[in-house]
Design a protein around this motif. Structure first.
Motif, PDB file in Angstrom:
ATOM      1  N   GLY A 138      45.273  36.739  39.151  1.00  0.00           N
ATOM      2  CA  GLY A 138      44.044  37.507  39.209  1.00  0.00           C
ATOM      3  C   GLY A 138      43.498  38.045  37.908  1.00  0.00           C
ATOM      4  O   GLY A 138      42.355  37.832  37.591  1.00  0.00           O
ATOM      5  N   SER A 139      44.283  38.775  37.144  1.00  0.00           N
ATOM      6  CA  SER A 139      43.744  39.409  35.936  1.00  0.00           C
ATOM      7  C   SER A 139      44.693  39.237  34.761  1.00  0.00           C
ATOM      8  O   SER A 139      45.880  38.947  34.927  1.00  0.00           O
ATOM      9  CB  SER A 139      43.511  40.897  36.173  1.00  0.00           C
ATOM     10  OG  SER A 139      44.753  41.570  36.246  1.00  0.00           O
ATOM     11  N   LEU A 140      44.155  39.453  33.569  1.00  0.00           N
ATOM     12  CA  LEU A 140      44.954  39.356  32.356  1.00  0.00           C
ATOM     13  C   LEU A 140      46.039  40.428  32.341  1.00  0.00           C
ATOM     14  O   LEU A 140      47.168  40.171  31.920  1.00  0.00           O
ATOM     15  CB  LEU A 140      44.065  39.475  31.113  1.00  0.00           C
ATOM     16  CG  LEU A 140      44.752  39.300  29.764  1.00  0.00           C
ATOM     17  CD1 LEU A 140      45.466  37.944  29.676  1.00  0.00           C
ATOM     18  CD2 LEU A 140      43.757  39.443  28.637  1.00  0.00           C
ATOM     19  N   ASP A 141      45.735  41.611  32.823  1.00  0.00           N
ATOM     20  CA  ASP A 141      46.746  42.680  32.893  1.00  0.00           C
ATOM     21  C   ASP A 141      47.928  42.255  33.764  1.00  0.00           C
ATOM     22  O   ASP A 141      49.087  42.457  33.395  1.00  0.00           O
ATOM     23  CB  ASP A 141      46.147  43.983  33.420  1.00  0.00           C
ATOM     24  CG  ASP A 141      45.294  44.691  32.385  1.00  0.00           C
ATOM     25  OD1 ASP A 141      45.469  44.412  31.182  1.00  0.00           O
ATOM     26  OD2 ASP A 141      44.463  45.527  32.776  1.00  0.00           O
ATOM     27  N   CYS A 142      47.638  41.667  34.917  1.00  0.00           N
ATOM     28  CA  CYS A 142      48.725  41.207  35.801  1.00  0.00           C
ATOM     29  C   CYS A 142      49.522  40.089  35.144  1.00  0.00           C
ATOM     30  O   CYS A 142      50.746  40.046  35.245  1.00  0.00           O
ATOM     31  CB  CYS A 142      48.159  40.729  37.133  1.00  0.00           C
ATOM     32  SG  CYS A 142      47.586  42.073  38.183  1.00  0.00           S
ATOM     33  N   LEU A 143      48.839  39.180  34.457  1.00  0.00           N
ATOM     34  CA  LEU A 143      49.530  38.088  33.767  1.00  0.00           C
ATOM     35  C   LEU A 143      50.440  38.642  32.671  1.00  0.00           C
ATOM     36  O   LEU A 143      51.596  38.222  32.545  1.00  0.00           O
ATOM     37  CB  LEU A 143      48.519  37.107  33.167  1.00  0.00           C
ATOM     38  CG  LEU A 143      49.105  35.938  32.386  1.00  0.00           C
ATOM     39  CD1 LEU A 143      49.946  35.048  33.297  1.00  0.00           C
ATOM     40  CD2 LEU A 143      47.994  35.140  31.729  1.00  0.00           C
ATOM     41  N   ASN A 144      49.947  39.610  31.910  1.00  0.00           N
ATOM     42  CA  ASN A 144      50.763  40.223  30.859  1.00  0.00           C
ATOM     43  C   ASN A 144      51.988  40.925  31.452  1.00  0.00           C
ATOM     44  O   ASN A 144      53.094  40.815  30.920  1.00  0.00           O
ATOM     45  CB  ASN A 144      49.938  41.212  30.038  1.00  0.00           C
ATOM     46  CG  ASN A 144      48.907  40.528  29.168  1.00  0.00           C
ATOM     47  OD1 ASN A 144      49.022  39.353  28.857  1.00  0.00           O
ATOM     48  ND2 ASN A 144      47.878  41.268  28.792  1.00  0.00           N
ATOM     49  N   MET A 145      51.780  41.631  32.563  1.00  0.00           N
ATOM     50  CA  MET A 145      52.906  42.315  33.204  1.00  0.00           C
ATOM     51  C   MET A 145      53.919  41.303  33.748  1.00  0.00           C
ATOM     52  O   MET A 145      55.125  41.513  33.665  1.00  0.00           O
ATOM     53  CB  MET A 145      52.408  43.249  34.308  1.00  0.00           C
ATOM     54  CG  MET A 145      51.712  44.494  33.754  1.00  0.00           C
ATOM     55  SD  MET A 145      51.282  45.690  35.026  1.00  0.00           S
ATOM     56  CE  MET A 145      49.853  44.917  35.764  1.00  0.00           C
ATOM     57  N   LEU A 146      53.418  40.196  34.279  1.00  0.00           N
ATOM     58  CA  LEU A 146      54.306  39.150  34.787  1.00  0.00           C
ATOM     59  C   LEU A 146      55.129  38.539  33.653  1.00  0.00           C
ATOM     60  O   LEU A 146      56.323  38.280  33.812  1.00  0.00           O
ATOM     61  CB  LEU A 146      53.499  38.067  35.501  1.00  0.00           C
ATOM     62  CG  LEU A 146      54.289  36.942  36.141  1.00  0.00           C
ATOM     63  CD1 LEU A 146      55.256  37.488  37.199  1.00  0.00           C
ATOM     64  CD2 LEU A 146      53.336  35.933  36.770  1.00  0.00           C
TER      65      LEU A 146
END
Length: 182
Positions: free
Chosen positions: A18-26
Motif C-alpha cells: 500500500g504505502s512507502l511507509d509500510c514498505l519501509n517498515m516491512l
C-alpha cells in the motif's frame, strides 16, 4: 512472506503493502526478524536479495524514481573511486573492475576500500599474492585484504594459515572477478 518473480508479482506485492511507509517498515521488520534468529543467520546474500526486492517494490510505490536514484548513486560512487585513484589509474580501468564484480560488491565496500583492491589487483601482474593490512576503525581488529588468482581450496588455505598462526578470523568476505581474481 511473498516472492516476486515477475513484474505482475511486483504489482500484487505493492498493492498489498500500500504505502512507502509500510514498505519501509516491512524492510526493517524482515531484517530484524532474520537477524534476531541467531548469530550468522543474516548474511550478505540475504541482504542483497532483500534489498533487490525492496528496491523493485519501492520503484512501483514511488513511480519508478528509485531505479534512477540507484543508478545515480552508483555513478557517484564510481566517481569517488576514480577520484581516489587519479592520476595513477585511468577511469576505464575502474569501470572495467566494476563490470567484472558482482552487484553486492559495491554495496559492501567503501570507495577507499575499492581503490585499495584495484591497487592490489595491479600488483598481481608481478606477484602471486598481494596483501594489504590496515587497522579497522576503532582499533579493535585489523583488516586483511588478499588478492590472488582463484584456485581450488585457496580460501581454505588462507584461513588455515591465519588460524595456524594464532590469528582469530572474525568475519570473511570473498569476491571473485569474472577474470578469476579474488
Amino acid at each position: 512472506h511473498a516472492v516476486v518473480s515477475s513484474s505482475a508479482g511486483n504489482n500484487s506485492v505493492v498493492a498489498r503493502i500500500g504505502s512507502l511507509d509500510c514498505l519501509n517498515m516491512l524492510l526493517l521488520l524482515t531484517y530484524a526478524d532474520t537477524s534476531g534468529v541467531g548469530p550468522g543467520v543474516w548474511n550478505d546474500w540475504k541482504g542483497t536479495l532483500l534489498w533487490e526486492l525492496y528496491t523493485r517494490a519501492r520503484s512501483h510505490v514511488v513511480d519508478d524514481k528509485a531505479p534512477r536514484f540507484e543508478r545515480d548513486r552508483r555513478v557517484l560512487f564510481k566517481q569517488q573511486v576514480i577520484r581516489e585513484l587519479l592520476p595513477e589509474y585511468l577511469p576505464s580501468e575502474v569501470e572495467r573492475h566494476f563490470a567484472m564484480m558482482p552487484d553486492r560488491y559495491q554495496r559492501a565496500n567503501k570507495p577507499q576500500q575499492i581503490a585499495r583492491h584495484i591497487r592490489l589487483i595491479n600488483r598481481i601482474a608481478t606477484e602471486q599474492l598481494a596483501t594489504d593490512w590496515h587497522a579497522a576503525p576503532g582499533g579493535h581488529c585489523t583488516d586483511l585484504t588478499v588478492c590472488a588468482r582463484d584456485s581450488p581450496g585457496l580460501f581454505a588455505r588462507i584461513a588455515g594459515t591465519l588460524t595456524a598462526h594464532g590469528i582469530n578470523i572474525l568475519s570473511a568476505d570473498l569476491n571473485t572477478r569474472e577474470d578469476g581474481l579474488i
